[in-house]
Design an enzyme around this catalytic site. Structure first.
Site, PDB file in Angstrom:
ATOM      1  N   TYR A  17      11.572  46.509  32.777  1.00 23.27           N
ATOM      2  CA  TYR A  17      10.662  47.451  33.426  1.00 23.27           C
ATOM      3  C   TYR A  17      11.049  48.895  33.128  1.00 23.27           C
ATOM      4  O   TYR A  17      10.199  49.763  32.961  1.00 23.27           O
ATOM      5  CB  TYR A  17      10.632  47.200  34.945  1.00 23.27           C
ATOM      6  CG  TYR A  17       9.686  46.087  35.314  1.00 23.27           C
ATOM      7  CD1 TYR A  17       8.318  46.206  35.115  1.00 23.27           C
ATOM      8  CD2 TYR A  17      10.153  44.901  35.851  1.00 23.27           C
ATOM      9  CE1 TYR A  17       7.449  45.182  35.429  1.00 23.27           C
ATOM     10  CE2 TYR A  17       9.294  43.857  36.170  1.00 23.27           C
ATOM     11  CZ  TYR A  17       7.942  44.013  35.965  1.00 23.27           C
ATOM     12  OH  TYR A  17       7.077  42.999  36.272  1.00 23.27           O
ATOM     13  N   GLU A  42      26.647  19.797  39.052  1.00 26.56           N
ATOM     14  CA  GLU A  42      25.326  20.232  38.574  1.00 26.56           C
ATOM     15  C   GLU A  42      24.337  20.447  39.707  1.00 26.56           C
ATOM     16  O   GLU A  42      23.485  21.323  39.624  1.00 26.56           O
ATOM     17  CB  GLU A  42      24.761  19.170  37.607  1.00 26.56           C
ATOM     18  CG  GLU A  42      23.346  19.459  37.146  1.00 26.56           C
ATOM     19  CD  GLU A  42      22.687  18.296  36.437  1.00 26.56           C
ATOM     20  OE1 GLU A  42      23.381  17.292  36.180  1.00 26.56           O
ATOM     21  OE2 GLU A  42      21.477  18.378  36.161  1.00 26.56           O
ATOM     22  N   ASP A  93      24.243  14.656  36.300  1.00 25.21           N
ATOM     23  CA  ASP A  93      23.407  13.455  36.278  1.00 25.21           C
ATOM     24  C   ASP A  93      23.732  12.620  35.046  1.00 25.21           C
ATOM     25  O   ASP A  93      24.235  13.133  34.034  1.00 25.21           O
ATOM     26  CB  ASP A  93      21.918  13.845  36.223  1.00 25.21           C
ATOM     27  CG  ASP A  93      21.411  14.395  37.541  1.00 25.21           C
ATOM     28  OD1 ASP A  93      22.056  14.155  38.583  1.00 25.21           O
ATOM     29  OD2 ASP A  93      20.355  15.057  37.521  1.00 25.21           O
TER      30      ASP A  93
END
Length: 355
Positions: free
Chosen positions: A94, A188, A240
């Site tokens: 920005y 995780e 996982d």
């Protein structure tokens, strides 16, 4: 470090001036960050950039804009360091609108910041530019802030906040004052991170807990490496049981292609504790079929030199054999504390016997 970075940034500008004074079109040679120039370095045990460079020259009309963008980002970074201020990548995008730099989207300004990192071989954090962080830490560790100036010298106990403390610039670079833990669990999933706090894993296993909330952000990877190298704490990673979880662990251990131009973000001695593909049957976990995307990802990992060791290849083959995946939360099918009471002790023993 601050003086060194300012010298490097100043030299970028001085070299441009020297080229103009010699009557030359200004140009900068930046290391090529494309995957064709990313190689696995056996010595450092991580991905690094090869020797190829890309030239951004004002003498080429197509390169004038990217050269001007890179010089503006370098100027912005120098100002931040000089004024001891910081900025997010979003702020930078920005802010550039005030100068008609014309980044098409934030991804283009992000890439330019990464070009500056590659040019100076320094992470953006030393320019005080960082993304929004999402990782957290909890454990028996007291730190003392070294930045910003307003908090310099203030100490905090990382077990004081039951939600964990966000790993931002100040936490990642803080001085370690005292530590009662003897290991680190990197997790995780936030749900499992919270479970570990509720089940007092930090006491039962004398461990510092880190929630990466998916792929570990760079400041989290920096802090993990510091805990390992400065305090000598072994690191165990829980993800996982799928190719994406495996890769979260691998990026912490051997690095990523996106950060191949940087050092000191990897922890080569860290262990992927699980969930392994073989854990799905070993612990009789609820599982789901692999998707087409999962199967394609497994093929990519099979050819990746970071996965050449037998243990990693064996787990990839197991995924292909059973065609199933499982999440860390699947242990809840055997009781809310099963992952702490049954899984952690057994896997710690297995990993100890493998070493």
């Amino acid at each position: 470090m601050e003086k060194e970075v300012l010298l490097k940034l100043t030299e970028v500008g001085r070299e441009i001036y020297r080229q103009i004074e010699r009557g030359e079109f200004p140009k900068i040679k930046v290391p090529n960050r494309s995957t064709s120039n990313v190689i696995f370095d056996e010595k450092s045990n991580q991905l690094i950039l090869g020797p190829e460079v890309i030239e951004k020259s004002a003498g080429n009309i197509k390169q004038i804009r990217p050269l001007a963008q890179l010089l503006w980002v370098a100027s912005f970074a120098k100002k931040l360091v000089e004024e001891k201020k910081s900025s997010t990548l979003r702020d930078l995008f920005y802010h550039s609108l005030n100068y008609e730099i014309r980044f098409k989207k934030q991804i283009e300004s992000n890439e330019t910041v990464t070009d500056l990192e590659a040019l100076l071989m320094e992470p953006r954090e030393v320019f005080n530019i960082f993304p929004k962080e999402r990782a957290s830490i909890f454990g028996k560790l007291i730190i003392e802030f070294t930045t910003p100036e307003t908090h310099k010298g203030i100490r905090t106990d990382l077990s004081s906040n039951p939600d964990g403390m966000m790993i931002g610039l100040s936490v990642a670079h803080a001085e370690f004052i005292s530590c009662k833990a003897d290991k680190v669990f990197v997790i995780e999933k936030n749900a499992v991170f919270r479970r570990f706090i509720e089940e007092r894993v930090y006491d039962k296993f004398n461990a510092i807990l880190i929630d990466t909330a998916g792929q570990a952000p760079r400041l989290a990877r920096l802090l993990i490496r510091r805990l390992n190298t400065e305090l000598g704490l072994p690191v165990y990673i829980l993800t996982d049981a799928d190719p994406w979880g495996m890769h979260i662990a691998m990026v912490i251990i051997k690095g990523s292609a996106n950060a191949a131009h940087l050092r000191d973000l990897t922890t080569p001695s860290a262990k992927w504790m699980g969930l392994w593909a073989t854990d799905i049957r070993r612990f009789n976990l609820p599982s789901f079929p692999l998707t087409k995307l999962d199967e394609e990802r497994i093929k990519v990992l099979e050819e990746d030199p970071r996965y050449k060791e037998f243990e990693w290849q064996a787990e990839l083959q197991e995924f292909k054999k059973i065609k199933r995946r499982a999440e860390l939360e699947s242990f809840s099918a055997h009781g809310l504390s099963a992952i702490v009471d049954k899984y952690l002790p057994k896997k710690m023993k297995m990993i100890s016997e493998m070493e």
